[in-house]
Design a protein around this motif. Structure first.
Motif, mmCIF file in Angstrom:
data_model
loop_
_atom_site.group_PDB
_atom_site.id
_atom_site.type_symbol
_atom_site.label_atom_id
_atom_site.label_comp_id
_atom_site.label_asym_id
_atom_site.label_seq_id
_atom_site.Cartn_x
_atom_site.Cartn_y
_atom_site.Cartn_z
ATOM 1 N N ILE A 53 -50.330 -4.295 60.449
ATOM 2 C CA ILE A 53 -50.038 -5.535 59.742
ATOM 3 C C ILE A 53 -51.301 -6.116 59.115
ATOM 4 O O ILE A 53 -51.272 -6.675 58.018
ATOM 5 C CB ILE A 53 -49.409 -6.569 60.702
ATOM 6 N N SER A 54 -52.434 -5.974 59.797
ATOM 7 C CA SER A 54 -53.680 -6.574 59.321
ATOM 8 C C SER A 54 -54.375 -5.746 58.253
ATOM 9 O O SER A 54 -55.396 -6.170 57.716
ATOM 10 C CB SER A 54 -54.641 -6.786 60.498
ATOM 11 N N SER A 55 -53.851 -4.569 57.915
ATOM 12 C CA SER A 55 -54.496 -3.732 56.898
ATOM 13 C C SER A 55 -54.418 -4.401 55.532
ATOM 14 O O SER A 55 -53.527 -5.208 55.259
ATOM 15 C CB SER A 55 -53.821 -2.361 56.838
ATOM 16 N N ASP A 56 -55.366 -4.071 54.685
ATOM 17 C CA ASP A 56 -55.470 -4.654 53.347
ATOM 18 C C ASP A 56 -54.462 -3.999 52.421
ATOM 19 O O ASP A 56 -54.559 -2.821 52.111
ATOM 20 C CB ASP A 56 -56.891 -4.448 52.821
ATOM 21 N N ASP A 57 -53.474 -4.776 51.960
ATOM 22 C CA ASP A 57 -52.446 -4.224 51.083
ATOM 23 C C ASP A 57 -53.007 -3.652 49.794
ATOM 24 O O ASP A 57 -52.478 -2.698 49.235
ATOM 25 C CB ASP A 57 -51.409 -5.303 50.725
ATOM 26 N N LYS B 67 -42.809 -19.958 56.202
ATOM 27 C CA LYS B 67 -43.844 -20.858 55.696
ATOM 28 C C LYS B 67 -45.244 -20.420 56.097
ATOM 29 O O LYS B 67 -46.201 -20.678 55.375
ATOM 30 C CB LYS B 67 -43.593 -22.279 56.217
ATOM 31 N N HIS B 68 -45.346 -19.758 57.256
ATOM 32 C CA HIS B 68 -46.679 -19.563 57.838
ATOM 33 C C HIS B 68 -47.139 -18.118 57.977
ATOM 34 O O HIS B 68 -48.341 -17.892 58.147
ATOM 35 C CB HIS B 68 -46.735 -20.245 59.212
ATOM 36 N N ILE B 69 -46.241 -17.118 57.953
ATOM 37 C CA ILE B 69 -46.700 -15.729 58.091
ATOM 38 C C ILE B 69 -46.133 -14.865 56.978
ATOM 39 O O ILE B 69 -45.086 -15.170 56.397
ATOM 40 C CB ILE B 69 -46.335 -15.134 59.466
ATOM 41 N N GLY B 70 -46.831 -13.775 56.685
ATOM 42 C CA GLY B 70 -46.475 -12.905 55.571
ATOM 43 C C GLY B 70 -45.213 -12.086 55.811
ATOM 44 O O GLY B 70 -44.746 -11.934 56.943
ATOM 45 N N ARG C 17 -43.042 -10.456 59.120
ATOM 46 C CA ARG C 17 -41.664 -10.900 59.338
ATOM 47 C C ARG C 17 -40.724 -9.705 59.405
ATOM 48 O O ARG C 17 -39.803 -9.662 60.241
ATOM 49 C CB ARG C 17 -41.227 -11.859 58.228
ATOM 50 N N ALA C 18 -40.945 -8.729 58.541
ATOM 51 C CA ALA C 18 -40.118 -7.522 58.585
ATOM 52 C C ALA C 18 -40.283 -6.801 59.910
ATOM 53 O O ALA C 18 -39.306 -6.310 60.500
ATOM 54 C CB ALA C 18 -40.488 -6.595 57.422
ATOM 55 N N ASN D 200 -51.478 -13.292 58.074
ATOM 56 C CA ASN D 200 -50.846 -11.970 58.036
ATOM 57 C C ASN D 200 -49.925 -11.749 59.228
ATOM 58 O O ASN D 200 -49.101 -10.834 59.216
ATOM 59 C CB ASN D 200 -51.881 -10.845 57.934
ATOM 60 N N GLY D 201 -50.033 -12.560 60.266
ATOM 61 C CA GLY D 201 -49.096 -12.500 61.392
ATOM 62 C C GLY D 201 -49.330 -11.363 62.363
ATOM 63 O O GLY D 201 -48.481 -11.108 63.231
ATOM 64 N N ALA D 202 -50.473 -10.690 62.265
ATOM 65 C CA ALA D 202 -50.727 -9.530 63.124
ATOM 66 C C ALA D 202 -50.713 -9.890 64.607
ATOM 67 O O ALA D 202 -50.080 -9.208 65.424
ATOM 68 C CB ALA D 202 -52.068 -8.894 62.744
#
Length: 361
Positions: free
Chosen positions: A24-28, A96-99, A103-104, A337-339
Motif C-alpha cells: 500500500i505504501s509503494s509509490d504509485d 475522506k482520510h485514506i486512499g 480502501r480496496a 495512504n492507509g498502510a
C-alpha cells in the motif's frame, strides 16, 4: 489455542499485515503495475479443496469431517459479517482520510481468514459460544454447497458468454496511429511482450480488458475514434488493470461471494471492493497529472457508457459510482495512504477470529 497455534497465527498476522502495508505504501508513480491483491490465495484455497479435503474425507468419517469444515467456515462467515457491518459504518470517514488502494484492500482482507480454516493448529478458544443443532448443521451443508456451486457456475457462464459476445466479431487494430500510441504506452509502463492483443469490437461501448492469462488477454476498443491523449489515458487505465491482475481480483470477488452467498453483507462488500478498485486505478493513472489531463479523463468517463460482466475491467462500468469517481478525479483530496491502518486492521481481524464461536450443541 496451543502455543504452536498462537505463534503460527501471530507470524501469519504480522507477516501478511507487513506485506500489505508495504504494498500500500509503494509509490504509485513508480510501481503502478504491481498487483496489490495477490491471486495466490484463491489458488491456495483451490489446491486445499482438491487435495487436502478429499484426503481427510477418506481417512475420517466423511459426515463428521464435512460438518467440522462447515462449522469452521460458519464461524469465519459470522466473523466477516461483524467486520463488514463495522466497515460500512466507517466508509464515509475512510473515503475522506485514506486512499482508494487501502480502501480496496480493507474490503478483501477478511477472506484471508480462510487460512485459519485449513490449519487446525490455529484454532482458538472462544470467549462466547453460540450453539446450533447437529441436524441443522448437516442440512445446511447441502444448502450452502448448492448455493456455492450455483454462484460459481452462474458467474463462469456469464463471463464466458460475455467474452464470446465481445470477441466473436472483434478484429485486430490496424491503424498505425493507434498502434503507435499503444506501443508507446506499453513501453513507458515497462510492459514487455506478454501476448496482449489490441482489438476493436462492435459489441462494446467502452474500452474493456478481458482475459485472465497473458496469452488470452485482449484490450478491446469500441468502434469510436479517440484522440491521441484520450488513447494514452485509455491504454494506461487498462494496463494498470491488467498488470495489477484486477481480473483475478474480480474472480476472487466471485469466489468470496460464492463462499458466503447467503449473507447480503458479502454482496454489498464485494461491490464496494469493485468500486474501490476503479477509484484506485483512477488514482494511479492520474498520479502527478495536471488539471487539464484530469478534465480530459473525466470527460472520457462521461462520454462512455459502461458494460462490465464476468472477470473483466473497463474504463466506465458503473453509472451509480460515476459521480463519486468524477469528484475524486476533478477535486482530489489529500489523504493518508492507509498502510498502517490496513496492517493493524488485518492483525486485529486475524487474531480475533474464533473468539465468538458457533458450535454444535
Amino acid at each position: 489455542m496451543t502455543n504452536t497455534g498462537t505463534y503460527m497465527r501471530l507470524i501469519i498476522a504480522l507477516g501478511f499485515g507487513f506485506a500489505m502495508a508495504l504494498r500500500i505504501s509503494s509509490d504509485d508513480s513508480k510501481q503502478r503495475y504491481t498487483p496489490y491483491l495477490p491471486s495466490c490465495l484463491l489458488i491456495y484455497v483451490a489446491v486445499f479443496s482438491f487435495f487436502y479435503v478429499p484426503l481427510f474425507w477418506r481417512i475420517t468419517d466423511s459426515s463428521e469431517f464435512a460438518v467440522d469444515i462447515f462449522m469452521t467456515y460458519l464461524n469465519i462467515f459470522f466473523h466477516i459479517s461483524i467486520y463488514y457491518a463495522l466497515l460500512m459504518i466507517l466508509l464515509p470517514v475512510m473515503r475522506k482520510h485514506i486512499g482508494a488502494k487501502a480502501r480496496a484492500m480493507l474490503w478483501v482482507i477478511p477472506n484471508y481468514l480462510y487460512l485459519i480454516a485449513i490449519n487446525d493448529a490455529m484454532h482458538t478458544e472462544p470467549l462466547v459460544n453460540i450453539s446450533i443443532s447437529a441436524a441443522f448443521a448437516k442440512s445446511m451443508i447441502f444448502v450452502w454447497l448448492a448455493g456455492f456451486l450455483g454462484i460459481l457456475t452462474w458467474k463462469t457462464i456469464e463471463h464466458l458468454s460475455f467474452r464470446r459476445t465481445v470477441l466473436q466479431d472483434a478484429y485486430d487494430v490496424s491503424d498505425s496511429e493507434i498502434l503507435d500510441v499503444w506501443n508507446r504506452v506499453t513501453k513507458s509502463a515497462g510492459v514487455r511482450k506478454k501476448g496482449y492483443k489490441l482489438v476493436v469490437s462492435p459489441a462494446v461501448n467502452t474500452p474493456v480488458s478481458i482475459g485472465l492469462w497473458n496469452d488470452t488477454i485482449r484490450v478491446v476498443l469500441p468502434e469510436h475514434r479517440y484522440g491521441e491523449e484520450e488513447l494514452e489515458l485509455i491504454f494506461t487505465h487498462e494496463l494498470v488493470h491488467i498488470c495489477r491482475e484486477d481480473a483475478w481480483s474480480k474472480l476472487f470477488i466471485v469466489f468470496c461471494i460464492a463462499m458466503c452467498w447467503f449473507n447480503p453483507l458479502i454482496w454489498i462488500a464485494m461491490k464496494k471492493h469493485a468500486e474501490e478498485i476503479e477509484f484506485s486505478c483512477d488514482e494511479t493513472v492520474l498520479a502527478n497529472a495536471g488539471n487539464d489531463t484530469r478534465r480530459k479523463y473525466a470527460n472520457l468517463l462521461l462520454d462512455i457508457a459502461g458494460d462490465e460482466r464476468g472477470f473483466t475491467t473497463c474504463l466506465s462500468a458503473s453509472a451509480k459510482s460515476l459521480a463519486k469517481r468524477l469528484k475524486e478525479i476533478t477535486k482530489p483530496a489529500r489523504r493518508s495512504n492507509g498502510a498502517i491502518i490496513v496492517a493493524v486492521t488485518f492483525f486485529i481481524l486475524f487474531m480475533t477470529c474464533g473468539l465468538i464461536s458457533i458450535q454444535i450443541s
